[in-house]
Design an enzyme around this catalytic site. Sequence first.
Site, mmCIF file in Angstrom:
data_model
loop_
_atom_site.group_PDB
_atom_site.id
_atom_site.type_symbol
_atom_site.label_atom_id
_atom_site.label_comp_id
_atom_site.label_asym_id
_atom_site.label_seq_id
_atom_site.Cartn_x
_atom_site.Cartn_y
_atom_site.Cartn_z
ATOM 1 C CD GLN A 104 37.056 47.845 35.374
ATOM 2 O OE1 GLN A 104 36.362 48.599 36.051
ATOM 3 N NE2 GLN A 104 38.032 47.141 35.911
ATOM 4 C CG HIS B 133 41.704 50.029 37.090
ATOM 5 N ND1 HIS B 133 41.927 50.141 38.438
ATOM 6 C CD2 HIS B 133 40.411 49.669 36.956
ATOM 7 C CE1 HIS B 133 40.810 49.873 39.098
ATOM 8 N NE2 HIS B 133 39.880 49.587 38.222
ATOM 9 C CD GLU C 138 40.634 41.907 37.698
ATOM 10 O OE1 GLU C 138 40.744 42.232 38.893
ATOM 11 O OE2 GLU C 138 41.090 42.598 36.762
ATOM 12 C CG HIS C 139 36.512 42.767 36.206
ATOM 13 N ND1 HIS C 139 37.752 43.361 36.124
ATOM 14 C CD2 HIS C 139 36.141 42.853 37.508
ATOM 15 C CE1 HIS C 139 38.117 43.807 37.317
ATOM 16 N NE2 HIS C 139 37.156 43.507 38.184
ATOM 17 C CG ASP D 89 36.156 47.579 40.124
ATOM 18 O OD1 ASP D 89 36.448 46.395 40.336
ATOM 19 O OD2 ASP D 89 36.563 48.216 39.131
ATOM 20 C CG HIS E 114 55.263 5.801 58.112
ATOM 21 N ND1 HIS E 114 56.545 6.264 58.090
ATOM 22 C CD2 HIS E 114 54.469 6.859 57.779
ATOM 23 C CE1 HIS E 114 56.546 7.552 57.746
ATOM 24 N NE2 HIS E 114 55.290 7.943 57.560
#
Length: 446
Positions: A249, A252, A317-318, A351, A411
């Site tokens: 990861q 990235h 995230e993961h 992914d 109303h």
Amino acid sequence: MIKNLKSPAVQASSFRDEELTRAVQELLEAVETGGDAAVRKLAVRFDGLDRDSYRLSKAEIDACLSGISRQEREDIEFAQEQVRNFALVQKNALKDIEHETLPGVILGHRNLPVQNVGCYVPGGKYPLLASAHMSVLTAKVAGCERVITCAPPYKGKVAPLIVAAQHLGGADEIYVLGGVQAIAAMAFGTETIEAVDMLAGPGNAYVAEAKRLLFGRVGIDLFAGPTEVLILADDTVDGELVATDLLGQAEHGINTPAILVTTSEQLARETMKEIDRLLAILPTAEIAGQAWRNHGEIILCDTPQEMLAEANRIASEHVQVMTAHDDWFFENLKNYGALFLGARTTVAYGDKVIGTNHTLPTMRAARYTGGLWVGKFLKTCTYQRVLTDEASKTIGEYTSRLCMMEGFAGHAEQANVRVRRFGRRNIEYATAAPPAVKDAQLEASK
């Protein structure tokens, strides 16, 4: 007791880069006012690609499909089949509902697809064709009528693999256009690009900031920052496996947080040694190594309960779980974008191919939202029907009194006129109305 065996060298900042925001605002304004001409100017400046039209023709798309191998096409189609199948399961779980809540009162909701969606597919650094599966395919399964895509050129040329993924995923229009200019063109529309209602897909910091600034003018899938991985592991796995998953990861980008939380100091030490070994041979070591040095972290805990507390605090995230207690973590973890249970799976599966969506919340947003899924492209819209005079009178009487508690005479009159028409024998309800309104009501009922 919780302690850090490795702390990040650079602390993540929650403050926004004002210079970045100003630069993105200027680019957005240029496209909004300049249309196609501004898009072309920015495409030449940032992507190095000059074309009369940035929309790919059928002939160009066909050439891209012909330019990939049979194995590459089969692999793309296999991945898309997995994404499609899971998205269909998700959509089938979403039901339109209708219920009679009171006699004669029908309430319900319908799940309506967004009509026009623009999907951004990153491709400047790596040709991320998987992002086409995740956004285009998912939007199509949701039933979106028009799905367009923008992806930058790869090394100055149209990227055949990305185009193939976009086309096979069902994209209605494909543009070879990247960066803020692509986001702006889809959001604002130009002379040749019809504006969309919603933007989806990941991107770099400029793309993410453009989406943030445009939220409200168009919908967006979610706010996204650098990708993240958190591994919860104990002595049931080894350092090579953990190190591989962390660096996988980290490649990235140089600002990718990669964190190990463990109860095993031996595993932690093994992992650090394996990371050093892998960084000597990994082709993406320059990026992954910088990410690990600056944002890598190893947290040592005494108990699984401490590991759980750290994971829920980090809200990554993961989150990858490789322990003797995987099921327990599954039952008790609350904050994550996507969960990967057991050593047999890994973030890379999610992914690229397994079928769950890889567009996920970052920067602790997993505390309050999940990732991209078919439901993000659907609007759950409510409706109501009142079928009987008696039901309208009953609801109207309550509405009138409640409106007057708030001081909304107009109303209240919306309710009162219906009580007069559909429940003429019961006009006492109007006692809460102001005198002038009440007199008019009584006069009208004679």
